[in-house]
Design a protein around this motif. Sequence first.
Motif, PDB file in Angstrom:
ATOM      1  N   THR A 115      -4.066   2.926   3.300  1.00 25.24           N
ATOM      2  CA  THR A 115      -4.038   4.371   3.068  1.00 25.24           C
ATOM      3  C   THR A 115      -5.453   4.939   3.039  1.00 25.24           C
ATOM      4  OG1 THR A 115      -4.075   4.168   0.653  1.00 25.24           O
ATOM      5  CG2 THR A 115      -1.916   4.141   1.742  1.00 25.24           C
ATOM      6  N   GLN A 127       2.019   8.956   2.792  1.00 21.70           N
ATOM      7  CA  GLN A 127       1.462   8.044   3.789  1.00 21.70           C
ATOM      8  C   GLN A 127       2.270   6.760   3.922  1.00 21.70           C
ATOM      9  OE1 GLN A 127      -2.909   7.424   3.910  1.00 21.70           O
ATOM     10  NE2 GLN A 127      -3.043   9.072   2.389  1.00 21.70           N
ATOM     11  N   THR A 128       2.875   6.311   2.822  1.00 23.00           N
ATOM     12  CA  THR A 128       3.565   5.019   2.840  1.00 23.00           C
ATOM     13  C   THR A 128       5.080   5.129   2.947  1.00 23.00           C
ATOM     14  OG1 THR A 128       3.643   5.000   0.410  1.00 23.00           O
ATOM     15  CG2 THR A 128       1.745   3.942   1.463  1.00 23.00           C
ATOM     16  N   VAL A 173       2.177  -4.180  -2.097  1.00 22.33           N
ATOM     17  CA  VAL A 173       1.325  -2.986  -2.108  1.00 22.33           C
ATOM     18  C   VAL A 173       0.237  -3.234  -3.147  1.00 22.33           C
ATOM     19  CG1 VAL A 173       1.200  -0.501  -2.445  1.00 22.33           C
ATOM     20  CG2 VAL A 173       3.259  -1.507  -1.450  1.00 22.33           C
ATOM     21  N   VAL A 178       6.556   3.603   6.162  1.00 23.38           N
ATOM     22  CA  VAL A 178       6.312   2.165   6.261  1.00 23.38           C
ATOM     23  C   VAL A 178       7.188   1.387   5.291  1.00 23.38           C
ATOM     24  CG1 VAL A 178       4.563   0.369   5.937  1.00 23.38           C
ATOM     25  CG2 VAL A 178       3.956   2.507   7.072  1.00 23.38           C
ATOM     26  N   LEU A 179       7.375   1.924   4.082  1.00 14.54           N
ATOM     27  CA  LEU A 179       8.159   1.227   3.065  1.00 14.54           C
ATOM     28  C   LEU A 179       9.663   1.436   3.208  1.00 14.54           C
ATOM     29  CD1 LEU A 179       5.983   1.948  -0.116  1.00 14.54           C
ATOM     30  CD2 LEU A 179       6.016  -0.121   1.286  1.00 14.54           C
ATOM     31  N   VAL A 192      -0.781  -2.056   2.450  1.00 18.09           N
ATOM     32  CA  VAL A 192       0.621  -2.459   2.499  1.00 18.09           C
ATOM     33  C   VAL A 192       0.704  -3.692   3.371  1.00 18.09           C
ATOM     34  CG1 VAL A 192       2.978  -1.807   3.113  1.00 18.09           C
ATOM     35  CG2 VAL A 192       1.391  -0.078   2.222  1.00 18.09           C
ATOM     36  N   LEU A 214      -0.705  -1.315   6.882  1.00 19.58           N
ATOM     37  CA  LEU A 214      -1.220   0.032   6.610  1.00 19.58           C
ATOM     38  C   LEU A 214      -2.273  -0.044   5.524  1.00 19.58           C
ATOM     39  CD1 LEU A 214      -0.980   3.198   6.893  1.00 19.58           C
ATOM     40  CD2 LEU A 214       0.665   3.087   5.012  1.00 19.58           C
TER      41      LEU A 214
END
Length: 533
Positions: free
Chosen positions: A521, A414-415, A479, A418-419, A529, A519
């Motif tokens: 999760t 999921q991240t 995070v 984005v990361l 995030v 974000l």
Amino acid sequence: MPGTRASGAETAFPRGGERVPSGTDQHLAREFGPPSPRQGRPEFFKRGWFQGTSGAPYRGVAAAALAAALPAAVLWGFTVDDALIVARYAHHLATGEGYVFNARGPSTDGVTPLGFAHLLAPFAAESAERALGAARVIGLVAWIVGAAFVGWRIAGLPGGRGRWLALLLLALSAPLAAWSSAGLETGLVCGLVTAGVALRHAARAEPLGPALLAVAAGLRPELLPFALVGGVPDARGGAAGSQALVPSLGTLGRLALVVAPFVSVAIARFGLFGRAAPLAAVAKQSSLGAGAAYAFACFLLAGPLAVAVPMGWRALSPFGRWLFAAIWIHFLAIAGAGGDWMPLSRLAVPVLPSVAILAAEMLGGGGPDRRLGRWAPAPWVALALALALEAFVWTGPGFRARRVLADRQAVIEQTREVLAGSKVIGTLDIGWVGAAAPRASVVDFAGVTDPMIAVLPGGHTSKPIPDEIFAAREVDTLVLLLGDGPTDGEDWTRWPFARGVERWVALSPGLGERMAPVLVTTGRLRYVVLRRR
């Protein structure tokens, strides 16, 4: 002919065809039961490691391996975030970055078992997740081999078939099943300790047993007292066992062998990082009270209660009594170390198979000079209670542990996107974050890989992170783990956070204006995030 001494063959097989037991056969029968009706088996099977003629060692090895493998398959989905920390070190070793957590960062002492990341490096060139997979397989195989040694040893013990019920301590152990394949060094260390103890208990293949215990103590410092008590005394029975610590070349040699890896690792640490103890010992501060509570809970729920038998030591062999003392001393050691924050009795796991060996010895009743008398039912009661408490663990954290890896993989996926654009990420759970963002630098709010943060007061989940660190480290992403509660308010600093570190960070002056959530999760693990505006 009259007056002529009969040959060995004539003594064993007279003309009538009926076999007359020789002195060796009678000795084997007393030690291992009557021989099998099958004749003509090679001498290796009678006098080697798998001594005996009933086939029990083979069945014992198979039964113990199965008792280890089946529950491990059920909890194959367990891991912990720290396993991905070791895997990231291994990945950087494999790609030429060196022994570092962050690429192009300083070398730090973020792995307690020094050398374990190097063991994983040949499998880690592609990613940290590949290294984690290799670590899990290595740990599981090592534990199954160790369990096979337990079966082999139980087969060689005197007594009735009831001693085999001790294998249930392995089959019902959620800690052994979970940690064998968690991805840390625990499975490997457990296999080393178990094989070493089994060889010592059988007084075979010296000095291999002490050597295996020595390697385990080099990987896990809290195992040194157990390794000393289990690895130094003379493993033979009789008078030698009663004088096991009388100074001799053998005793001094075993002492030097057991302490050598521990001392070598401490010297290497001091030379490389300026301190003999691992960085985790500084970062994860704890108290004697917390350690005592942890050790007591492990003793109660993980199986050692099976050997807490009144006068039970009387049923043990001379070396069995040393092993009995070593187990108790290990629980004092983990209490003194302050316990552990990880679930399912991790620090107790390496000695749990030794409990099964001693329980089997007690259940077997010992030799004719080691009877329990009126306490004879006590080992059976203790075993039943220990098994009931082991089964209880499965109803709670035991069975839930199978979901941990899937939950970690879900947040990584999921991240990841984005990361991908982050350069410096601040977080407490650096393992999965480092796997999701392999090119980013990660600021470790727990201090496990960061000496500057490690020395801050508080435990690794409650350190007061200085406000200036965000600017000094140029943190552009955070995070943070969320707790239960709504996250629909505009002011994210008032959202519910799971741990002290996250709450402290959220209250840092001006951070709410500088960072914005990008974000949240979904699933059992909820992280937010935050990206610099």
